[in-house]
Design an enzyme around this catalytic site. Structure first.
Site, PDB file in Angstrom:
ATOM      1  N   HIS A   1       0.721 -14.273  -2.571  1.00  0.00           N
ATOM      2  CA  HIS A   1       0.971 -12.872  -2.233  1.00  0.00           C
ATOM      3  C   HIS A   1      -0.074 -11.981  -2.881  1.00  0.00           C
ATOM      4  CE1 HIS A   1       3.406  -8.968  -2.426  1.00  0.00           C
ATOM      5  NE2 HIS A   1       3.048  -9.157  -1.189  1.00  0.00           N
ATOM      6  N   HIS A   2      -0.742 -11.185  -2.066  1.00  0.00           N
ATOM      7  CA  HIS A   2      -1.708 -10.204  -2.558  1.00  0.00           C
ATOM      8  C   HIS A   2      -1.253  -8.819  -2.151  1.00  0.00           C
ATOM      9  CE1 HIS A   2      -5.273 -13.301  -2.475  1.00  0.00           C
ATOM     10  NE2 HIS A   2      -4.453 -13.507  -3.490  1.00  0.00           N
ATOM     11  N   GLU A   3      -0.515  -8.160  -3.014  1.00  0.00           N
ATOM     12  CA  GLU A   3      -0.221  -6.746  -2.786  1.00  0.00           C
ATOM     13  C   GLU A   3      -1.408  -5.965  -3.352  1.00  0.00           C
ATOM     14  OE1 GLU A   3       2.323  -4.706  -1.264  1.00  0.00           O
ATOM     15  OE2 GLU A   3       0.575  -3.449  -1.685  1.00  0.00           O
TER      16      GLU A   3
ATOM     17  N   HIS B   1       0.797  -7.205   5.823  1.00  0.00           N
ATOM     18  CA  HIS B   1       1.794  -6.132   5.887  1.00  0.00           C
ATOM     19  C   HIS B   1       1.081  -4.792   5.675  1.00  0.00           C
ATOM     20  CE1 HIS B   1       5.880  -8.249   5.565  1.00  0.00           C
ATOM     21  NE2 HIS B   1       4.998  -9.123   5.984  1.00  0.00           N
ATOM     22  N   GLU B   2       1.618  -3.771   6.272  1.00  0.00           N
ATOM     23  CA  GLU B   2       1.021  -2.413   6.195  1.00  0.00           C
ATOM     24  C   GLU B   2      -0.432  -2.393   6.679  1.00  0.00           C
ATOM     25  OE1 GLU B   2       4.197  -3.253   3.960  1.00  0.00           O
ATOM     26  OE2 GLU B   2       2.356  -3.548   2.837  1.00  0.00           O
TER      27      GLU B   2
ATOM     28  N   GLU C   1       5.863   2.453  10.378  1.00  0.00           N
ATOM     29  CA  GLU C   1       7.167   1.957   9.929  1.00  0.00           C
ATOM     30  C   GLU C   1       8.329   2.875  10.318  1.00  0.00           C
ATOM     31  OE1 GLU C   1       6.483   1.058   5.760  1.00  0.00           O
ATOM     32  OE2 GLU C   1       5.753  -0.908   6.328  1.00  0.00           O
TER      33      GLU C   1
ATOM     34  N   GLU D   1      13.236  -5.400   6.335  1.00  0.00           N
ATOM     35  CA  GLU D   1      13.379  -4.936   4.953  1.00  0.00           C
ATOM     36  C   GLU D   1      13.913  -3.509   4.850  1.00  0.00           C
ATOM     37  OE1 GLU D   1       9.296  -5.360   3.741  1.00  0.00           O
ATOM     38  OE2 GLU D   1       8.844  -3.268   4.172  1.00  0.00           O
TER      39      GLU D   1
HETATM   40  C1  NOJ Z   1       6.068  -4.154   1.637  1.00  0.00           C
HETATM   41  C2  NOJ Z   1       6.135  -5.437   2.375  1.00  0.00           C
HETATM   42  O1  NOJ Z   1       6.474  -5.236   3.726  1.00  0.00           O
HETATM   43  C3  NOJ Z   1       7.141  -6.310   1.707  1.00  0.00           C
HETATM   44  O2  NOJ Z   1       7.321  -7.502   2.444  1.00  0.00           O
HETATM   45  C4  NOJ Z   1       6.703  -6.586   0.288  1.00  0.00           C
HETATM   46  O3  NOJ Z   1       7.713  -7.312  -0.356  1.00  0.00           O
HETATM   47  C5  NOJ Z   1       6.465  -5.285  -0.474  1.00  0.00           C
HETATM   48  N1  NOJ Z   1       5.640  -4.404   0.274  1.00  0.00           N
HETATM   49  C6  NOJ Z   1       5.802  -5.536  -1.807  1.00  0.00           C
HETATM   50  O4  NOJ Z   1       4.509  -6.041  -1.597  1.00  0.00           O
END
Ligand code: NOJ
Ligand code: CA
Length: 709
Positions: free
Chosen positions: A408-410, A478-479, A167, A503
């Site tokens: 969404h799965h964080e 993501h990530e 990033e 972002e």
């Molecule tokens: C980083 C992600 O790139 C972003 O899109 C997301 O909103 C946040 N993490 C929270 O999960």
């Protein structure tokens, strides 16, 4: 096709094997030197690209870099076409010549290793093979020793070789000036930074030589192996593969038979050729998914940007601000929970009215009060909504409006926990009408010590692609590790972020205007990016964020939908910001996601990119042009249009006096008719862009519309 000349070097008779690309522009040579060490070199139109570069491995049980003999060679070639499930073009030509060298290191027992070279007209792919063999069944790679010996101190577009993140904004320096540690230290807003070797860079690495050659180094088909970074020897301009380790420093745990990912070197004297190369895709395995009818590109808006600009929060209590770990505990005075049933309905209504397929909802589930920075393993279960988020009601409501909700799965980096819940979470999605998931891996990986780009995580990302496919779910990570063309193998893996997305403009110093002109040459070489474009409210001071802004014009935000190919595109801004610019939003509505053809019309890494694409199954064209912090003017012939056909062209351009910093939101929309003889004059503002749609039109429809001049 392959020539082998035997020469005497020292006391050993050694062969030099030569392979030419199908059109003869690239030449590869392979040899064992006097100590039996494998080497290769590469030239383009008779100019050296890579000088004699060594190859091999350090295994836990010993060295595999020398004392080899050639057991034999095989050659092969291909010239075929295949159709991607979705992509930049309808059909891809896979044309190469191949040389496989079978090597043996005599000993007790002997060690066998193959090297497989595939030479395309625009680049080289090579990989190592470890055949099934006595005495090498399970083995540990402690280092890969693949060199890329450059011919000089090339200009490079690089980010640090960070084990956990991509990033960063790109640095443009000569290769000798790489200092990843300094860059990591100047980016405190990146949650996790692990740069152990300051002289290493990530791939894809884009370079330009003093005499105008463009060279791109990356890898293809990353399976069961760590990501490759490159250690830079600043004095000799030698790049050496540097694999992302596990917690104890080992690189890969393997069993024979095994093939490593392909190392790729794309070369051309035209920057546009690098962007149109399909070599990385060609080096990936065909789709593992037989029935692909359920895989659908889509556009989404999201309960998303409002959290990034601190208008609302992911967590239920509304107390967790977006930002650095240090800011984590700060109470956001204006914050309130974003993912409520009623707020989500507002987004669904906007999507239904404005031709957007889906709504992403982040912060819908319990756990956000405890996410990253706390080293907590069991943060999320991916099943339990907050009390103000009604899963069933929203499923019903969205379905009644023809809109999908994106799950969404964080994971908050807690990957063991995600693995534990994955099956249940995907069953839950199937039961509640979700067809697509966005995953995230913010923070250090738990178990502690693994890195985002190590073998353990690569296997996880690939497993997620496989498991979601089994559930007929498309995925956006993501990530994650940066892509290596694996979307050919798992076409449900629509996109990744895996780089510095839009972002960052919300809560850091942001992305410089040149950022999006470098991404296509670097991060996007491996596959689509969920960059989250389409921010119309460019200056974020109106949200009380006086130091934050998007560093482009509004017109450039539109152009990104064409320039940055992705079958999944987000319209990232708030519905209320789109409502006041519905004329510009029309481009986001109209722009296609899947293409029959793409023409890279002009490009220079770090300066500008102009691409035209033909929408799948139609004769509609879309064109995106972007520039860096400098103005850009150019003439672009529309000769790709169907001869004799008139098209209605809608131009979304920078308004007079537009400038990414001083006047970013000035835009102008104009309509003309054009045909294949038209030459378009692009006039992009500093940090600006231009987005264009062209559709075949009858004389009737073009009444009152002027011819473009
Ligand atoms: C980083 C992600 O790139 C972003 O899109 C997301 O909103 C946040 N993490 C929270 O999960
Ligand atoms: Ca520039």
């Amino acid at each position: 096709m392959v020539a082998c000349v035997f020469v005497m070097t020292g006391t050993l008779a050694q062969g030099v094997y030569t392979l030419h690309s199908p059109n003869g522009s690239l030449t590869l040579q392979f040899l064992l030197d006097g100590s039996g060490a494998p080497h290769y070199s590469l030239s383009y139109k008779n100019k050296p690209v890579l000088q004699k570069s060594s190859m091999g491995f350090q295994l836990a049980e010993g060295d595999l870099t020398s004392d080899f003999v050639v057991l034999g060679t095989d050659t092969a070639s291909a010239n075929e076409h295949w159709q991607p499930v979705w992509g930049e073009v309808k059909e891809i030509r896979n044309q190469y010549r191949q040389l496989t060298v079978h090597l043996k290191k005599p000993g007790t027992p002997d060690r066998l290793m193959d090297i497989n070279f595939r030479l395309f007209n625009d680049g080289l792919g090579f990989r190592y093979g470890f055949p099934l063999q006595q005495g090498l069944q399970y083995f540990i790679v402690t280092d890969e020793r693949t060199q890329f010996v450059l011919t000089g101190n090339h200009k490079a577009f690089w980010i640090p070789g960070d084990y956990d993140t991509n990033e960063y904004a790109y640095s443009t320096t000569n290769i000798s000036a790489v200092d990843g540690k300094a860059i990591a230290d100047s980016n405190p807003e990146i949650a996790v930074r692990v740069v152990k070797d300051p002289s290493s860079v990530a791939t894809p690495l884009m370079m330009k030589t003093a005499d105008g050659l463009y060279i791109n180094i990356h890898e293809a088909s990353l399976i069961n192996y760590p990501a490759m970074q490159l250690h830079v020897d600043k004095g000799s301009f030698i790049l050496t593969s540097s694999l992302v380790p596990d917690p104890v420093g080992n690189k890969a745990y393997l069993r024979t038979p095994f093939s490593t990912p392909w190392r790729t070197v794309l070369v051309s004297d035209k920057a546009t050729d690098i962007l149109s190369s399909k070599t990385i895709l060609n080096l990936n395995e065909p789709s593992q998914i037989k029935d692909v009818s359920w895989i659908k590109p889509y556009k989404m808006i999201g309960v998303w940007w409002e959290m990034h600009i601190n208008k609302s929060t992911w967590d239920y209590a509304g107390t967790q601000a977006m930002g650095r770990v240090e800011d984590y505990a700060k109470v956001n005075p204006t914050g309130k929970h974003g993912a409520t049933t009623s707020n989500t309905k507002r987004y669904i209504d906007f999507a239904a009215k404005n031709g957007i397929d889906a709504v992403l909802v982040e912060g819908w589930n319990v756990g956000w009060e405890d996410w990253f920075g706390k080293w907590k393993e069991d943060v999320f279960d991916f099943l339990t909504p907050y009390p103000d988020y009604d899963v069933q009601e929203l499923h019903r409501y969205a379905a009644s409006k023809g809109v999908k909700i994106v799950m969404h799965h964080e994971t908050s980096g807690s990957v063991t926990n995600y693995e534990r819940y994955m099956d249940k979470a995907y069953d839950f999605m199937n039961a509640n009408g979700y067809e697509s998931v966005k995953t995230g891996y913010v923070g250090r990986i738990i178990p502690r010590g693994e890195f985002h780009d190590g073998q353990w995580m690569i296997n996880h990302f690939n497993r997620v692609a496989e498991k979601t496919a089994a559930h007929h779910i498309t995925v956006d990570m993501h990530e994650s590790v940066r892509p290596t063309g694996m979307y050919r193998t798992y076409p449900n893996w629509l996109a990744c972020e895996a780089a510095r997305g839009n972002e960052f403009n919300a809560w850091s110093k942001g992305n410089p205007p040149e950022h999006e002109t470098i991404l296509p040459f670097t991060r996007l070489m491996g596959g689509p990016m969920d960059y989250t474009p389409g921010i119309f409210q460019i200056k974020l001071d109106i949200y009380g964020k006086k130091d934050n802004a998007v560093h482009t014009t509004l017109a450039k935000q539109l152009a990104l939908y064409v320039v940055m190919f992705s079958p999944l595109q987000m319209a990232a801004d708030l519905p209320e910001n789109y409502e006041i610019h519905l004329d510009a939003f029309q481009f986001i509505r109209d722009v296609a996601l899947d293409w029959d053809d793409s023409k890279v019309l002009e490009a220079e890494p770090g300066d500008y990119v102009t691409i035209a694409r033909k929408a799948k199954g139609t004769d509609k064209w879309f064109l995106g042009a972007i520039t860096d912090e400098n103005k850009h003017t150019s003439s672009v012939p529309l000769s790709f249009l169907t001869a004799g056909q008139k098209y209605l062209m809608t131009v979304y351009r920078d308004g007079d006096g537009a400038h990414w910093d001083t006047n970013p939101m000035a835009y102008k929309i104009e309509k003309f008719w054009v045909d294949a003889k038209t030459v378009l004059k692009l006039n992009l503002a500093e940090g600006g862009g231009c987005a264009i749609s062209m559709e075949p039109a009858t004389t009737e429809r073009l009444k009152g519309i002027n011819k473009y001049k």
